[in-house]
Design a protein around this motif. Sequence first.
Motif, short mmCIF file in Angstrom:
data_model
loop_
_atom_site.label_atom_id
_atom_site.label_comp_id
_atom_site.label_asym_id
_atom_site.label_seq_id
_atom_site.Cartn_x
_atom_site.Cartn_y
_atom_site.Cartn_z
N GLN A 316 4.69 10.31 3.56
CA GLN A 316 3.49 9.77 4.21
C GLN A 316 2.82 8.73 3.31
O GLN A 316 2.29 7.74 3.79
CB GLN A 316 2.51 10.91 4.51
CG GLN A 316 1.41 10.51 5.48
CD GLN A 316 0.62 11.69 5.98
OE1 GLN A 316 1.16 12.79 6.10
NE2 GLN A 316 -0.65 11.49 6.25
N GLY A 319 4.51 5.50 3.57
CA GLY A 319 4.40 4.86 4.88
C GLY A 319 5.58 5.12 5.78
O GLY A 319 5.78 4.41 6.76
N SER A 323 2.18 8.45 11.64
CA SER A 323 0.76 8.78 11.71
C SER A 323 0.52 10.10 11.02
O SER A 323 1.44 10.74 10.54
CB SER A 323 0.30 8.89 13.17
OG SER A 323 0.85 10.05 13.78
N ASN A 371 -7.87 6.74 0.86
CA ASN A 371 -7.38 5.37 0.79
C ASN A 371 -8.29 4.50 1.66
O ASN A 371 -8.25 4.56 2.88
CB ASN A 371 -5.94 5.29 1.30
CG ASN A 371 -5.35 3.90 1.18
OD1 ASN A 371 -6.06 2.93 0.89
ND2 ASN A 371 -4.05 3.79 1.40
N SER A 373 -8.33 1.48 2.55
CA SER A 373 -7.68 0.55 3.47
C SER A 373 -6.97 1.25 4.62
O SER A 373 -6.57 0.62 5.60
CB SER A 373 -6.67 -0.32 2.71
OG SER A 373 -5.67 0.49 2.11
N LYS A 374 -6.81 2.57 4.51
CA LYS A 374 -6.15 3.33 5.57
C LYS A 374 -6.74 4.72 5.65
O LYS A 374 -6.17 5.70 5.17
CB LYS A 374 -4.64 3.42 5.31
CG LYS A 374 -3.85 4.04 6.45
CD LYS A 374 -2.38 4.15 6.10
CE LYS A 374 -1.59 4.83 7.22
NZ LYS A 374 -0.16 5.01 6.87
#
Length: 607
Positions: A316, A319, A323, A371, A373-374
């Motif tokens: 995860q 990436g 999801s 994170n 940014s995500k």
Amino acid sequence: MSTSKPVEWVTALIERFEDQLPIKCGELTNPMRSNLEQNKECLIALSRFKFSLVINGLTDILKTIDNTRFGGYDQEKNIYESYLIVLDAVEQCLANTKDLSTSRLDEAIYVNKLLPVVCKLLNVPGDGITVQQVRQLASNVLFALSVNNFGTLFSKVVSRLECLIVSGDETCEAGDLDLIQHMNVDMLKLTRLLNEEVQKWRLLKKFHHTELVKSVEKAIWNWLDTYPEEFTDLQKRPNAELSDNCEKLFELLDSFGESNRRKVQYVWPLQMMLLVLCPIILEELVYALEKGGPCSAEHLRKRNFVDALKRQLHAQVLGKQHSAGGTESAAVVTFVKLCKAATYINNKDSNNVLFVMVQSVIGDLKQILFNPSKPFSRGQDKINFDLELMIEFFLACLRLNPHNNEVLKACLNLLSPAMFHYVLVKALYRIITQKRLAWWPQIDIVYSRAGELRNMFTDTLNKVSQSSTFSTTPLRISGITGVSTLKDILFNQQLRSQYSQAFKSKTSDRLAYDEGPNNRELLLWIVRLIIVDPYLMLHNPNKLDHETQMSTFELINGLVSLVHDTSMMPDVAHTAMESLLVLHETRNIELWNPEASINTFWSISSQ
């Protein structure tokens, strides 16, 4: 009268207590609340001598409240407030029974009478704050009830299991199985509970397996919270019977999880907690996974379980997972539970294998959960669960390594997502208000971040003011005449009471946060932080005298601006008023500017 007719005297007091509840007399004024509180304290004291009489009377009152029909918002609020008052009295009366000896007959009568009423309140409908408090108090009552009556409650659990087995019907309600997650269990009782589950597991339907898994995991956490010293001792002296039951249940859960992938979000966390309760097995697994050591055939499935979860977690981060909504999110939840469990061991014991396993996953968890940014999300319908997960992980990071500020920095950054700020504030609130273990850091560890917290308050206040019709007029409250200054509210007791009632009459308690925390809710919790620990916002290290005064002025001025707005944000306004009262306590005024506290006080308050 109290000596010649004790039963009549106690009965009269119970009747008077009931007549003073909000369901009978409506919204309480301060004098009414004071009288009610005195009667409640009197009943609690009397329960040491007439326990059965008092507890049966309070149970009857709960039944009366339950039979009261909802008639609009005001009546609903009065019902829930009455529940809170009576449940608190019941809990405190039950706490008195630790030193009392009651007959088995009396015990059976009050348990069988009280239990159905309280169990019903565990599932009272609604999402409001008061509703949640009712559920929590009902859980507290069951916890207190189980201290002296564990055998009775455990028998009901066993009977329900046997009933479910005999019926063979998946639609049959779990009923008394819910008791498991609310009972006071020490290690012996936990072992007994796990043994019962192992024996009955194969005979139950899959639907009931899920309910049982949730309840047993909650029971383990209750044990950790209530008897942390037993967990510490378990690390040094493993319990063979407990370990045997944990192993057997782990194998059963492993098979269940393989055939029900949608249920792994409940199964995997419990499997991990079962391994945590087996220090010898966990040591072998860590040695095999981290150092490439051998693993015995009997523990191979356990090694594969941990290894597969670690692979999912790392995938995860890279990436490779689409999801956080599938089984990979279950791996995140499982390892957060592992980190939380590790905090129940003194971090000075750095050789503990639990810490070794935590260190192998904590970096990946930080990347996933914090994170900027995500942001982590399992979907809008699970936003509250995600926030709770992040709060638990934040607290675990702080307790495991207090001087590693990586997550703290991410949460303090004003450019980070709002949910990061919310997680920070809620976590700090828990550090201040909740029971702690001796080695957990105290709130003073973040005092040096006071300036950044003030910046967060100002930033959130600006965002809220820009998104609403925010009042900037002098302080005048509809329905209260003669109030034009903050001084009136702070130092006039009668006006403070009126002011408080005006807010409460406008405040909707039916708050549901299905869409996650917004800036107003964040602002509310920041202001609550000031109430529980003003120094968290007043600390000004290495600042010049005029800079300290200016930062205090900006804080108080921001709170005053919140008090103006009673229509758009009544809950925030009322909390801001309470925080101003706290800041105006003598010991806190001295913190406004320690170098010139009196001059600063007059300068700020005169404006």
